[in-house]
Design a protein around this motif. Structure first.
Motif, PDB file in Angstrom:
ATOM      1  N   ASN A 186      -3.785  13.098   0.682  1.00 26.73           N
ATOM      2  CA  ASN A 186      -3.938  12.330   1.920  1.00 26.73           C
ATOM      3  C   ASN A 186      -4.807  11.085   1.817  1.00 26.73           C
ATOM      4  O   ASN A 186      -5.485  10.714   2.782  1.00 26.73           O
ATOM      5  CB  ASN A 186      -4.433  13.231   3.056  1.00 26.73           C
ATOM      6  CG  ASN A 186      -3.510  14.401   3.274  1.00 26.73           C
ATOM      7  OD1 ASN A 186      -2.299  14.260   3.214  1.00 26.73           O
ATOM      8  ND2 ASN A 186      -4.090  15.574   3.486  1.00 26.73           N
ATOM      9  N   TRP A 187      -4.779  10.394   0.693  1.00 22.58           N
ATOM     10  CA  TRP A 187      -5.481   9.120   0.574  1.00 22.58           C
ATOM     11  C   TRP A 187      -4.596   8.006   1.107  1.00 22.58           C
ATOM     12  O   TRP A 187      -3.412   7.932   0.795  1.00 22.58           O
ATOM     13  CB  TRP A 187      -5.870   8.838  -0.877  1.00 22.58           C
ATOM     14  CG  TRP A 187      -7.013   9.699  -1.305  1.00 22.58           C
ATOM     15  CD1 TRP A 187      -6.948  10.918  -1.909  1.00 22.58           C
ATOM     16  CD2 TRP A 187      -8.390   9.402  -1.120  1.00 22.58           C
ATOM     17  NE1 TRP A 187      -8.219  11.399  -2.116  1.00 22.58           N
ATOM     18  CE2 TRP A 187      -9.126  10.492  -1.646  1.00 22.58           C
ATOM     19  CE3 TRP A 187      -9.091   8.330  -0.571  1.00 22.58           C
ATOM     20  CZ2 TRP A 187     -10.508  10.533  -1.639  1.00 22.58           C
ATOM     21  CZ3 TRP A 187     -10.468   8.374  -0.565  1.00 22.58           C
ATOM     22  CH2 TRP A 187     -11.159   9.453  -1.080  1.00 22.58           C
ATOM     23  N   ASN A 188      -5.165   7.123   1.922  1.00 28.02           N
ATOM     24  CA  ASN A 188      -4.496   5.931   2.422  1.00 28.02           C
ATOM     25  C   ASN A 188      -5.073   4.764   1.639  1.00 28.02           C
ATOM     26  O   ASN A 188      -6.258   4.451   1.786  1.00 28.02           O
ATOM     27  CB  ASN A 188      -4.743   5.781   3.927  1.00 28.02           C
ATOM     28  CG  ASN A 188      -4.007   4.589   4.503  1.00 28.02           C
ATOM     29  OD1 ASN A 188      -3.467   3.753   3.794  1.00 28.02           O
ATOM     30  ND2 ASN A 188      -3.990   4.516   5.827  1.00 28.02           N
ATOM     31  N   ARG A 248      -4.560   0.769   0.718  1.00 29.06           N
ATOM     32  CA  ARG A 248      -3.920  -0.501   1.049  1.00 29.06           C
ATOM     33  C   ARG A 248      -4.391  -1.547   0.054  1.00 29.06           C
ATOM     34  O   ARG A 248      -5.535  -1.498  -0.405  1.00 29.06           O
ATOM     35  CB  ARG A 248      -4.285  -0.953   2.469  1.00 29.06           C
ATOM     36  CG  ARG A 248      -4.029   0.080   3.564  1.00 29.06           C
ATOM     37  CD  ARG A 248      -2.600   0.481   3.729  1.00 29.06           C
ATOM     38  NE  ARG A 248      -1.771  -0.661   4.071  1.00 29.06           N
ATOM     39  CZ  ARG A 248      -0.447  -0.663   4.017  1.00 29.06           C
ATOM     40  NH1 ARG A 248       0.202   0.408   3.637  1.00 29.06           N
ATOM     41  NH2 ARG A 248       0.237  -1.718   4.335  1.00 29.06           N
ATOM     42  N   LYS A 273      -9.077   5.148   1.557  1.00 25.91           N
ATOM     43  CA  LYS A 273      -9.655   5.885   2.677  1.00 25.91           C
ATOM     44  C   LYS A 273      -9.050   7.275   2.772  1.00 25.91           C
ATOM     45  O   LYS A 273      -7.845   7.454   2.638  1.00 25.91           O
ATOM     46  CB  LYS A 273      -9.396   5.130   3.977  1.00 25.91           C
ATOM     47  CG  LYS A 273      -9.972   5.778   5.217  1.00 25.91           C
ATOM     48  CD  LYS A 273      -9.652   4.935   6.453  1.00 25.91           C
ATOM     49  CE  LYS A 273     -10.334   5.415   7.695  1.00 25.91           C
ATOM     50  NZ  LYS A 273     -10.011   6.752   8.117  1.00 25.91           N
ATOM     51  N   ASN A 274      -9.903   8.242   2.997  1.00 27.16           N
ATOM     52  CA  ASN A 274      -9.478   9.607   3.311  1.00 27.16           C
ATOM     53  C   ASN A 274     -10.536  10.162   4.252  1.00 27.16           C
ATOM     54  O   ASN A 274     -11.643  10.489   3.836  1.00 27.16           O
ATOM     55  CB  ASN A 274      -9.370  10.457   2.043  1.00 27.16           C
ATOM     56  CG  ASN A 274      -8.753  11.821   2.309  1.00 27.16           C
ATOM     57  OD1 ASN A 274      -8.751  12.306   3.433  1.00 27.16           O
ATOM     58  ND2 ASN A 274      -8.243  12.439   1.264  1.00 27.16           N
ATOM     59  N   GLY A 312       0.794  -1.213   0.000  1.00 27.04           N
ATOM     60  CA  GLY A 312       0.000   0.000   0.000  1.00 27.04           C
ATOM     61  C   GLY A 312       0.824   1.259   0.000  1.00 27.04           C
ATOM     62  O   GLY A 312       2.054   1.227  -0.018  1.00 27.04           O
ATOM     63  N   ASN A 313       0.115   2.357   0.007  1.00 31.55           N
ATOM     64  CA  ASN A 313       0.714   3.686   0.043  1.00 31.55           C
ATOM     65  C   ASN A 313      -0.162   4.499   0.985  1.00 31.55           C
ATOM     66  O   ASN A 313      -1.324   4.757   0.686  1.00 31.55           O
ATOM     67  CB  ASN A 313       0.733   4.284  -1.364  1.00 31.55           C
ATOM     68  CG  ASN A 313       1.457   5.601  -1.441  1.00 31.55           C
ATOM     69  OD1 ASN A 313       1.479   6.374  -0.489  1.00 31.55           O
ATOM     70  ND2 ASN A 313       2.028   5.875  -2.608  1.00 31.55           N
ATOM     71  N   SER A 314       0.375   4.861   2.122  1.00 38.09           N
ATOM     72  CA  SER A 314      -0.436   5.499   3.164  1.00 38.09           C
ATOM     73  C   SER A 314      -0.636   7.000   2.952  1.00 38.09           C
ATOM     74  O   SER A 314      -1.363   7.631   3.699  1.00 38.09           O
ATOM     75  CB  SER A 314       0.174   5.253   4.541  1.00 38.09           C
ATOM     76  OG  SER A 314       1.467   5.832   4.605  1.00 38.09           O
ATOM     77  N   ASP A 315      -0.003   7.562   1.926  1.00 39.94           N
ATOM     78  CA  ASP A 315      -0.164   9.001   1.683  1.00 39.94           C
ATOM     79  C   ASP A 315      -0.106   9.299   0.187  1.00 39.94           C
ATOM     80  O   ASP A 315       0.872   9.838  -0.315  1.00 39.94           O
ATOM     81  CB  ASP A 315       0.904   9.796   2.437  1.00 39.94           C
ATOM     82  CG  ASP A 315       0.646  11.309   2.369  1.00 39.94           C
ATOM     83  OD1 ASP A 315      -0.493  11.710   2.078  1.00 39.94           O
ATOM     84  OD2 ASP A 315       1.597  12.069   2.588  1.00 39.94           O
TER      85      ASP A 315
END
Length: 126
Positions: free
Chosen positions: A116-118, A120, A60-61, A33-36
């Motif tokens: 700022n999208w998380n 996964r 998720k944001n 994933g990419n948390s940011d």
């Protein structure tokens, strides 16, 4: 732990398996994933040397959420992909997914219109 002495040996289990920790297999890549993910396009997950890859994801944001699967296939030159997802909680229209081929790997890319999208992903490959 239990293991085999040579690559040709196989472990056969009849019944249920319970495990804690990480389980790995040659065709199951695991969580990535990419948390940011910020405005633009970023890589979220990679399926190395895959002919087909299935990216189960959650984006998720804040209170904006969507879960789904991006299915992809390649003939080593072209890539086709499709997304099936839940209906949004909140609004996730800012998130678009694509799959690209790079050096024999299938990359799940997210293009977002806000920061700022998380995101996964659980990656399965064939």
């Amino acid at each position: 732990g239990i293991g085999t002495e040579s690559p040709g040996e196989k472990l056969e289990v009849v019944g249920n398996i319970s495990a804690s920790g990480h389980i790995s297999a040659s065709e199951f890549v695991g969580g990535q994933g990419n948390s940011d993910v910020d405005t633009g396009t970023e890589t979220v997950a990679t399926a190395t040397n895959a002919t087909a890859a299935f990216f189960d994801y959650v984006a998720k944001n804040g209170t904006n959420l969507r879960a789904g699967t991006v299915t992809s296939v390649t003939d080593s030159s072209n890539v086709e992909f499709n997304e099936v997802s839940t209906v949004d909680l909140g609004d996730t229209t800012d998130v678009k997914f694509s799959v690209v081929l790079s050096s024999g790997n299938l990359l799940l890319k997210a293009t977002v219109l806000s920061d700022n999208w998380n995101i996964r992903a659980l990656v399965r490959k064939l």
